[in-house]
Design an enzyme around this catalytic site. Structure first.
Site, PDB file in Angstrom:
ATOM      1  N   TRP A 139       0.848  -1.185   0.000  1.00 40.06           N
ATOM      2  CA  TRP A 139       0.000   0.000   0.000  1.00 40.06           C
ATOM      3  C   TRP A 139       0.887   1.239   0.000  1.00 40.06           C
ATOM      4  O   TRP A 139       1.837   1.331   0.785  1.00 40.06           O
ATOM      5  CB  TRP A 139      -0.899  -0.028   1.235  1.00 40.06           C
ATOM      6  CG  TRP A 139      -1.820   1.136   1.401  1.00 40.06           C
ATOM      7  CD1 TRP A 139      -2.591   1.725   0.453  1.00 40.06           C
ATOM      8  CD2 TRP A 139      -2.080   1.844   2.627  1.00 40.06           C
ATOM      9  NE1 TRP A 139      -3.324   2.760   0.996  1.00 40.06           N
ATOM     10  CE2 TRP A 139      -3.021   2.856   2.330  1.00 40.06           C
ATOM     11  CE3 TRP A 139      -1.614   1.711   3.937  1.00 40.06           C
ATOM     12  CZ2 TRP A 139      -3.508   3.732   3.295  1.00 40.06           C
ATOM     13  CZ3 TRP A 139      -2.097   2.573   4.901  1.00 40.06           C
ATOM     14  CH2 TRP A 139      -3.038   3.578   4.577  1.00 40.06           C
ATOM     15  N   ASP A 221      -0.880  -6.024   9.123  1.00 44.21           N
ATOM     16  CA  ASP A 221      -1.919  -5.090   8.697  1.00 44.21           C
ATOM     17  C   ASP A 221      -3.147  -5.920   8.343  1.00 44.21           C
ATOM     18  O   ASP A 221      -3.181  -6.617   7.331  1.00 44.21           O
ATOM     19  CB  ASP A 221      -1.421  -4.292   7.484  1.00 44.21           C
ATOM     20  CG  ASP A 221      -2.376  -3.159   7.110  1.00 44.21           C
ATOM     21  OD1 ASP A 221      -3.528  -3.172   7.602  1.00 44.21           O
ATOM     22  OD2 ASP A 221      -1.995  -2.279   6.328  1.00 44.21           O
ATOM     23  N   LYS A 256     -13.658  -0.853   6.791  1.00 44.12           N
ATOM     24  CA  LYS A 256     -14.018  -1.558   5.567  1.00 44.12           C
ATOM     25  C   LYS A 256     -15.131  -2.563   5.793  1.00 44.12           C
ATOM     26  O   LYS A 256     -16.178  -2.508   5.162  1.00 44.12           O
ATOM     27  CB  LYS A 256     -12.795  -2.278   4.989  1.00 44.12           C
ATOM     28  CG  LYS A 256     -11.764  -1.379   4.348  1.00 44.12           C
ATOM     29  CD  LYS A 256     -10.818  -0.767   5.348  1.00 44.12           C
ATOM     30  CE  LYS A 256      -9.672  -0.026   4.679  1.00 44.12           C
ATOM     31  NZ  LYS A 256      -8.810   0.659   5.647  1.00 44.12           N
TER      32      LYS A 256
END
Length: 407
Positions: A139, A221, A256
């Site tokens: 990312w 993560d 999310k």
């Protein structure tokens, strides 16, 4: 220069500040919003969208908010580490009963990004001179977050030259030869962003073995639990790592999988070797939070806690999340099938092996630029596409314009 001119020059300290370049992803979203074409599609920003092109509010979230409106009694500050119920529920969701609760230091954070920043500062302050190794690619914001937190950043191999699969041998070799004990290694627990390429369960065991034998700190993560193979299956890599390592840091996001993007809902879960070490680590995490954002926002965490403390709402959430996961899978299948119908287009079936919202499409930066300028389809320059941004009703059009820039 007169005294007046000198004073004026001194008062205009900001005049020489250069304009920063736009964010590689959010800048595209701004450009998309300004695009006046009626036929356009945004596959750049990493948010889930439904069939109508809207990021929906989940039914379980609406129900939880109604419950909160009826029962909430204060808008006072939270404690530095956040809502107790939220921290407890997140701890169960992430760790289950695999880890003694006394060994876990948990703080609520403003999204997964905030969690990563807190974790990065903890590594910089308490584990120096640790370095953090990031997968290549990763990312785009990982590097910036860690550098801003004061951690030295290195990289390890991840994606193969075909840009479609995991270069597992090179990954293990880098983690074995480039690192030293005490370094941290950032791992995407599931649904790798930006590639969608995840290790298998057996590969996770090998990764965990190397991380443990090298004395590395796993920094996981965990932003997309539930979007890959399901809530439980998506935690396999994380649980494998925890089984092998006495210490770890997990940065999780509920922005999310609860659709709470604007509420910024995340957490840092630090696993220590002993309860005493966990207590000391928690005190240091709270120092970092206090000097940064002081305490986290209430509303998003309260929604998650309300859903997870109510069996009916929890089941509703799991069903809605599964519906989103299956829709993303269907969009992948529909796109692959649509591209197969395009004359001369390459085989995109490799996308079916990838997981989560993102995939590397194989598009070059030039092709991504042509898609945007010629057809109004916005894709990150790396070729990363947000599968969840596709529109099933316009899939034939999307496939035709992708085929056009590939011709």
């Amino acid at each position: 220069m007169t005294a007046t001119e000198s004073a004026t020059a001194a008062s205009h300290r900001f005049d020489s500040i250069p304009l920063a370049p736009p964010d590689a992803i959010l800048g595209l979203t701004e450009a998309f919003a300004a695009d006046t074409r009626s036929e356009k599609m945004n596959l750049s920003v990493g948010v889930y969208k439904d069939a109508s092109g809207v990021t929906p509010i989940m039914k379980c979230v609406k129900a939880a908010e109604q419950k909160l409106i009826e029962t909430e009694k204060t808008k006072g500050y939270l404690s530095i580490d956040g809502l107790p119920d939220y921290r407890s529920d997140v701890q169960k969701l992430v760790f289950g009963d695999r880890i003694d609760a006394g060994r876990i230091a948990m703080v609520q954070a403003p999204g997964g990004t905030g969690a990563l920043r807190v974790a990065g500062e903890f590594l910089a302050r308490q584990c120096s001179p640790t370095r953090v190794f990031l997968p290549n690619p990763t990312w785009a914001n990982h590097n910036a977050i860690m550098q801003s937190a004061g951690v030295n950043v290195e990289s390890y191999s991840y994606l193969a030259d075909d840009r479609r699969s995991l270069n597992f041998e090179a990954m293990l070799n880098d983690l074995s030869t480039k690192t030293r004990p005490g370094d941290a290694v950032l791992l995407h627990a599931c649904c790798h962003n930006p590639t969608g390429v995840d290790p298998t369960a057996d590969q996770w065991k090998e990764i965990a073995r190397v991380v443990s034998s090298q004395g590395l700190i796993p920094l996981l993560d965990f932003a997309y639990q539930g979007f890959g193979d399901g809530l439980e299956a998506d935690a396999v890599g994380l649980h494998t790592m925890l089984d092998a390592c006495a210490e770890a840091i997990v940065c999780s996001s509920y922005s999310k999988n609860f659709g709470l993007y604007s509420e910024r809902v995340g957490a840092v879960g630090l696993v220590a070797g002993t309860p005493a070490a966990a207590t000391a680590s928690l005190s240091q995490l709270k120092v970092i939070v206090r000097s940064n954002y002081s305490n986290p926002p209430r509303h998003g965490g309260a929604i998650v806690a309300t859903v997870l403390s109510d069996d009916e709402l929890t089941q509703m959430w799991k069903a809605e999340l599964e519906e989103m996961r299956l829709r993303i899978t269907h969009l992948r299948e529909q796109f692959v099938a649509g591209m197969a119908k395009q004359s001369g287009a390459p085989d995109f079936s490799f996308l079916l092996k990838q997981k989560g919202m993102f995939s590397y499409s194989g598009l070059t930066a030039m092709q991504a630029d042509e898609l945007r300028t010629k057809h109004g389809v916005y894709v990150v320059g790396s070729g990363r596409i947000n599968v969840a941004g596709m529109d099933e009703k316009r899939m034939d059009w999307l496939c035709s314009v992708v085929a056009d820039v590939l011709a």
